[in-house]
Every structure is written in C-alpha cells, then in structure tokens.
Scaffold this motif. Structure first.
Motif, PDB file in Angstrom:
ATOM      1  N   GLY A   8      46.992 -87.774  52.904  1.00 35.37           N
ATOM      2  CA  GLY A   8      48.149 -87.600  52.052  1.00 35.37           C
ATOM      3  C   GLY A   8      49.414 -87.539  52.885  1.00 35.37           C
ATOM      4  N   LEU A   9      50.547 -87.447  52.205  1.00 42.42           N
ATOM      5  CA  LEU A   9      51.825 -87.421  52.907  1.00 42.42           C
ATOM      6  C   LEU A   9      52.008 -86.148  53.709  1.00 42.42           C
ATOM      7  CD1 LEU A   9      54.203 -88.936  50.251  1.00 42.42           C
ATOM      8  CD2 LEU A   9      53.104 -90.058  52.180  1.00 42.42           C
ATOM      9  N   ASP A  10      51.278 -85.065  53.351  1.00 46.97           N
ATOM     10  CA  ASP A  10      51.407 -83.834  54.102  1.00 46.97           C
ATOM     11  C   ASP A  10      50.546 -83.823  55.347  1.00 46.97           C
ATOM     12  OD1 ASP A  10      48.933 -83.725  53.002  1.00 46.97           O
ATOM     13  OD2 ASP A  10      49.210 -81.847  51.912  1.00 46.97           O
ATOM     14  N   GLY A  11      49.817 -84.926  55.616  1.00 49.89           N
ATOM     15  CA  GLY A  11      49.005 -85.041  56.806  1.00 49.89           C
ATOM     16  C   GLY A  11      47.589 -84.561  56.617  1.00 49.89           C
ATOM     17  N   ALA A  12      47.270 -83.946  55.469  1.00 52.05           N
ATOM     18  CA  ALA A  12      45.914 -83.468  55.249  1.00 52.05           C
ATOM     19  C   ALA A  12      44.979 -84.626  55.023  1.00 52.05           C
ATOM     20  CB  ALA A  12      45.887 -82.539  54.034  1.00 52.05           C
ATOM     21  N   ALA A  48      56.333 -96.481  34.491  1.00 55.01           N
ATOM     22  CA  ALA A  48      57.273 -95.784  33.620  1.00 55.01           C
ATOM     23  C   ALA A  48      57.152 -96.285  32.183  1.00 55.01           C
ATOM     24  CB  ALA A  48      58.702 -95.970  34.139  1.00 55.01           C
ATOM     25  N   LEU A  49      56.957 -97.603  32.018  1.00 53.83           N
ATOM     26  CA  LEU A  49      56.759 -98.171  30.692  1.00 53.83           C
ATOM     27  C   LEU A  49      55.521 -97.598  30.018  1.00 53.83           C
ATOM     28  CD1 LEU A  49      57.339-102.055  30.718  1.00 53.83           C
ATOM     29  CD2 LEU A  49      58.413-100.370  29.226  1.00 53.83           C
ATOM     30  N   ARG A  50      54.447 -97.460  30.789  1.00 49.29           N
ATOM     31  CA  ARG A  50      53.177 -96.991  30.249  1.00 49.29           C
ATOM     32  C   ARG A  50      53.122 -95.475  30.102  1.00 49.29           C
ATOM     33  NH1 ARG A  50      48.341-100.235  31.549  1.00 49.29           N
ATOM     34  NH2 ARG A  50      48.975-102.400  31.835  1.00 49.29           N
ATOM     35  N   GLY A  51      53.995 -94.766  30.806  1.00 43.93           N
ATOM     36  CA  GLY A  51      53.941 -93.321  30.788  1.00 43.93           C
ATOM     37  C   GLY A  51      52.771 -92.765  31.558  1.00 43.93           C
ATOM     38  N   VAL A  52      52.387 -93.439  32.653  1.00 40.69           N
ATOM     39  CA  VAL A  52      51.269 -93.001  33.489  1.00 40.69           C
ATOM     40  C   VAL A  52      51.769 -92.781  34.910  1.00 40.69           C
ATOM     41  CG1 VAL A  52      49.588 -94.242  32.084  1.00 40.69           C
ATOM     42  CG2 VAL A  52      50.573 -95.371  34.094  1.00 40.69           C
ATOM     43  N   PRO A  53      51.023 -92.012  35.715  1.00 37.53           N
ATOM     44  CA  PRO A  53      51.422 -91.818  37.114  1.00 37.53           C
ATOM     45  C   PRO A  53      51.270 -93.107  37.911  1.00 37.53           C
ATOM     46  CG  PRO A  53      49.864 -90.129  36.387  1.00 37.53           C
ATOM     47  CD  PRO A  53      49.854 -91.194  35.357  1.00 37.53           C
ATOM     48  N   LEU A  54      51.963 -93.153  39.033  1.00 35.84           N
ATOM     49  CA  LEU A  54      51.860 -94.273  39.964  1.00 35.84           C
ATOM     50  C   LEU A  54      51.165 -93.795  41.228  1.00 35.84           C
ATOM     51  CD1 LEU A  54      52.624 -97.218  40.775  1.00 35.84           C
ATOM     52  CD2 LEU A  54      54.728 -96.250  41.766  1.00 35.84           C
ATOM     53  N   ALA A  91      56.518 -94.763  48.446  1.00 37.85           N
ATOM     54  CA  ALA A  91      56.503 -93.747  47.389  1.00 37.85           C
ATOM     55  C   ALA A  91      57.912 -93.248  47.092  1.00 37.85           C
ATOM     56  CB  ALA A  91      55.596 -92.593  47.799  1.00 37.85           C
ATOM     57  N   GLU A  92      58.688 -93.022  48.130  1.00 37.20           N
ATOM     58  CA  GLU A  92      60.065 -92.570  47.927  1.00 37.20           C
ATOM     59  C   GLU A  92      60.898 -93.638  47.222  1.00 37.20           C
ATOM     60  OE1 GLU A  92      61.436 -89.597  48.263  1.00 37.20           O
ATOM     61  OE2 GLU A  92      59.366 -88.978  48.655  1.00 37.20           O
ATOM     62  N   THR A 104      52.036 -90.462  43.606  1.00 39.99           N
ATOM     63  CA  THR A 104      51.209 -89.981  44.705  1.00 39.99           C
ATOM     64  C   THR A 104      51.025 -91.112  45.696  1.00 39.99           C
ATOM     65  OG1 THR A 104      49.154 -90.579  43.562  1.00 39.99           O
ATOM     66  CG2 THR A 104      49.968 -88.333  43.260  1.00 39.99           C
ATOM     67  N   ALA A 105      50.707 -90.768  46.929  1.00 39.89           N
ATOM     68  CA  ALA A 105      50.580 -91.790  47.975  1.00 39.89           C
ATOM     69  C   ALA A 105      49.378 -91.470  48.845  1.00 39.89           C
ATOM     70  CB  ALA A 105      51.850 -91.854  48.817  1.00 39.89           C
ATOM     71  N   ASP A 106      48.611 -92.504  49.175  1.00 39.08           N
ATOM     72  CA  ASP A 106      47.401 -92.325  49.972  1.00 39.08           C
ATOM     73  C   ASP A 106      47.282 -93.396  51.036  1.00 39.08           C
ATOM     74  OD1 ASP A 106      46.040 -90.121  48.449  1.00 39.08           O
ATOM     75  OD2 ASP A 106      46.154 -91.617  46.854  1.00 39.08           O
ATOM     76  N   VAL A 107      46.750 -93.007  52.186  1.00 38.33           N
ATOM     77  CA  VAL A 107      46.305 -93.946  53.206  1.00 38.33           C
ATOM     78  C   VAL A 107      44.781 -93.929  53.171  1.00 38.33           C
ATOM     79  CG1 VAL A 107      46.223 -94.502  55.659  1.00 38.33           C
ATOM     80  CG2 VAL A 107      48.320 -93.581  54.661  1.00 38.33           C
ATOM     81  N   VAL A 108      44.193 -95.087  52.999  1.00 37.28           N
ATOM     82  CA  VAL A 108      42.732 -95.202  52.906  1.00 37.28           C
ATOM     83  C   VAL A 108      42.250 -96.023  54.085  1.00 37.28           C
ATOM     84  CG1 VAL A 108      40.795 -95.937  51.475  1.00 37.28           C
ATOM     85  CG2 VAL A 108      42.893 -95.112  50.392  1.00 37.28           C
ATOM     86  N   PHE A 109      41.356 -95.464  54.876  1.00 38.67           N
ATOM     87  CA  PHE A 109      40.887 -96.137  56.079  1.00 38.67           C
ATOM     88  C   PHE A 109      39.678 -97.013  55.766  1.00 38.67           C
ATOM     89  CE2 PHE A 109      43.983 -94.214  58.483  1.00 38.67           C
ATOM     90  CZ  PHE A 109      44.023 -92.839  58.286  1.00 38.67           C
ATOM     91  N   GLU A 110      39.970 -98.128  55.133  1.00 40.52           N
ATOM     92  CA  GLU A 110      38.972 -99.130  54.775  1.00 40.52           C
ATOM     93  C   GLU A 110      39.618-100.507  54.852  1.00 40.52           C
ATOM     94  OE1 GLU A 110      36.077 -97.138  51.444  1.00 40.52           O
ATOM     95  OE2 GLU A 110      38.024 -97.876  50.792  1.00 40.52           O
ATOM     96  N   GLU A 111      38.790-101.523  54.763  1.00 40.54           N
ATOM     97  CA  GLU A 111      39.301-102.886  54.649  1.00 40.54           C
ATOM     98  C   GLU A 111      40.134-102.962  53.369  1.00 40.54           C
ATOM     99  OE1 GLU A 111      39.922-106.729  53.390  1.00 40.54           O
ATOM    100  OE2 GLU A 111      38.432-105.497  52.344  1.00 40.54           O
ATOM    101  N   PRO A 112      41.353-103.536  53.409  1.00 40.51           N
ATOM    102  CA  PRO A 112      42.274-103.445  52.272  1.00 40.51           C
ATOM    103  C   PRO A 112      41.722-103.939  50.939  1.00 40.51           C
ATOM    104  CG  PRO A 112      43.464-104.160  54.223  1.00 40.51           C
ATOM    105  CD  PRO A 112      42.004-104.132  54.596  1.00 40.51           C
ATOM    106  N   GLY A 113      41.076-105.092  50.930  1.00 41.92           N
ATOM    107  CA  GLY A 113      40.567-105.613  49.673  1.00 41.92           C
ATOM    108  C   GLY A 113      39.568-104.674  49.036  1.00 41.92           C
ATOM    109  N   TYR A 114      38.624-104.184  49.831  1.00 41.00           N
ATOM    110  CA  TYR A 114      37.602-103.280  49.321  1.00 41.00           C
ATOM    111  C   TYR A 114      38.228-101.977  48.851  1.00 41.00           C
ATOM    112  CZ  TYR A 114      33.474-100.272  49.200  1.00 41.00           C
ATOM    113  OH  TYR A 114      32.491 -99.393  48.807  1.00 41.00           O
ATOM    114  N   ALA A 115      39.183-101.448  49.610  1.00 39.61           N
ATOM    115  CA  ALA A 115      39.818-100.187  49.248  1.00 39.61           C
ATOM    116  C   ALA A 115      40.541-100.292  47.907  1.00 39.61           C
ATOM    117  CB  ALA A 115      40.797 -99.766  50.340  1.00 39.61           C
TER     118      ALA A 115
END
Length: 314
Positions: A8-12, A48-54, A91-92, A104-115
C-alpha cells in the motif's frame, strides 16, 4: 516459494488474494506511461459516474522492483522511480480530478497481465491504456491490454483514440454497441445501455449483415428477395437483442451491409464508447476474442469495452 503480495501507499505489505473490503470497485492498471495516465483520468470519471471506488493497480515483477529500489538508494537518476511512487502519483491524480471519489492504490508483485486479470475478478470493470512500440503505435495494442481484454471476467475498457482523457461530459453524444448473431447473449447490449444511461446519451445498436457470395445479390437484375432476407434477418436479431432494455434509454437501430468489424470501426469515429461482446469458454487457454473484437481493439477511434459472456462448448 514466492507469494503474491500487495504494497500500500503507507509501505505496509500484506497478502493479496484479490479480495477487497468493498464490492465492485473500478480497477485501472497503471505503469507510469502517458497512456496509463490517460487511462487513470478516464477511469476516475467512470468510477464517479458509477458511484463506485477506484482501485489503482501497478503490477511488476520482483526483480524490476528491487532494481528500482537499489537505484534509488545509490542515487541513479536513470532508473525508474519505485512502484509505490508511480501508483501513488496516479492515485493522487484521480483524487484531484474527483475529490469525493474513494481511491485505493496497490503495487502487486506479479506479471502485469496476470495481476490485472486477478484484480478483475472482483471488479465492476477494468480500464487499461494502450502501448504501441513502433512508428504505427496508434494501430497497435499493447500485449498486456490484449491479454487482459481476452481473459478478464469483468468488462474491460481499453482506451483507444483521442478521447481527451475523459469519460464525461460526452464528446460525440452516443454509445455504440455491436449486436452479434445470438440475441440471447445480451451482456454487451445491457452494459452498453447502462453506459448510455449514465452519460445521458443515445445508444446506437449496430448489426452488420452480408449476402453470401453464392447468392445473386451482386447482379442488378436478380436483386430482390434473396438479398432482402439477410437484411430482414439482421433487423430481427437487432430487435430481439434490444427488446428488454429500459424504456428510459433512447435506442437508435442501424443495420449495415458488410463486415461487422468495418461497420463498428467506422461507427467508432463518432462515438464516445464502442461496446462489443466476447465469449469465454471454460477450459480454453488461448486468446478468447472473436475476430470482430480483436479488430476493433486494434483500430477503433474511441475507447472500446469488451464485455465477456460465458459459453460452453457442445
């Protein structure tokens, strides 16, 4: 054995099985490139149109991340910034565009397509940009975008064309959907109708038809019933696909003689979004895109939504 993790953005760092606390976020894949920044803008508008998180996702392999971190430690300016910085900036950017949007923002350590395919399992839709690597970049689709469009379980919106980085307000004032042969497989039509309703624009439903080469349609003195029956069949399919749409969606029907891919690419030049369906067959490992979906992904002049529906082999 390595494990899949999300930072996450907080480094956890926590386990990332693909489950989110909130249901149905819109996911956007980013990589720090200009196309992915355009995708972030468009995805923020759509969420924003859908009213769901990003949910903003940056996927990379361990070796790339470790190399970037090492370069930062030794002060090497030629190496890319750490993934957390890239995804944080995206995210900003989304928050600045829509201050009330939950991001919310995430870094996922996988091959991009699969992730991204994994992230799509719990998403309402997935948005990706395009990255051509040649002198005809506008005619190419990046491998990650193509892979995701061909395998994701949710609708995938691929940012094509010059759309001014925005889903709203409408530029051309219409959403176009290609109607296939099987009117019962209407997931793409329903998706397109909802997109048109959210934007407050008409839905244009296009059904292409062709007279087989052995029919006499090409001879002026023999034109008549043999040719008309194919057009009439196209009208019937179109009506069947549209019969259950909400009454508050304005629908324009259009049948076109010729190849479906050409008719839809032509329509994309005056559309804000082009929607096509794609069959997903259980146990099939290849690219699950039909020829029409594949063609519009490479040549559309506007963003393309690929909407999957399940099909079982006989």
């Amino acid at each position: 054995m390595s494990r899949n993790v999300t930072a996450g953005l907080d480094g956890a760092v926590t386990d990332a099985p693909g489950e989110r606390a909130h249901a149905g976020p819109l996911v956007v894949g980013v990589d720090g490139s200009e196309p992915s920044l355009r995708a972030t803008d468009w995805a923020a508008d759509e969420a924003a149109l859908r009213g769901v998180p990003l949910r903003v996702v940056y996927a990379c392999l361990w070796d790339r991340y470790e190399g970037a971190a090492l370069a930062l430690d030794i002060g090497d300016p030629t190496e890319p910034p750490p993934p957390q910085d890239l995804v944080g900036a995206a995210a900003e950017r989304a928050r600045a565009r829509h201050p009330d949007l939950r991001v919310t923002a995430d870094v996922v350590f996988e091959e991009p397509g699969y992730a991204l395919i994994r992230a799509a399992r719990n998403a309402s839709a997935l948005v990706v940009g395009t990255r051509g690597r040649s002198g005809v970049a506008g005619m190419l689709l990046g491998s990650v975008s193509l892979t995701v469009a061909a395998h994701a379980d949710c609708p995938v919106i691929v940012l094509r064309g010059s759309h001014d980085n925005r889903a709203t307000p409408p530029v051309h004032g219409r959403v176009v959907v290609g109607v296939g042969e099987d009117a019962k497989e209407s997931a793409a039509v329903r998706f397109a109708a909802e997109e048109a309703r959210r934007r407050g624009v008409p839905l244009e439903a296009v059904r292409a038809w062709r007279c087989p080469a052995h029919e006499p349609g090409g001879y002026p003195l023999m034109v008549g019933r043999p040719t008309r029956q194919y057009e009439e069949r196209a009208v019937e399919v179109l009506e069947a696909a549209l019969q259950d749409l909400p009454a508050d969606v304005e629908v324009r029907r259009r049948t076109v003689e010729g190849h479906a891919r050409r008719a839809l690419v032509d329509a994309s030049h005056s559309a804000d979004l082009l929607v096509v369906g794609a069959r997903r067959r259980e146990g099939h490992l290849g690219l699950q895109l039909g020829s029409t979906a594949h063609a519009v992904l490479h040549h559309s002049a506007c963003p393309v939504a690929i909407v999957p529906h399940r099909a079982h082999d006989a």
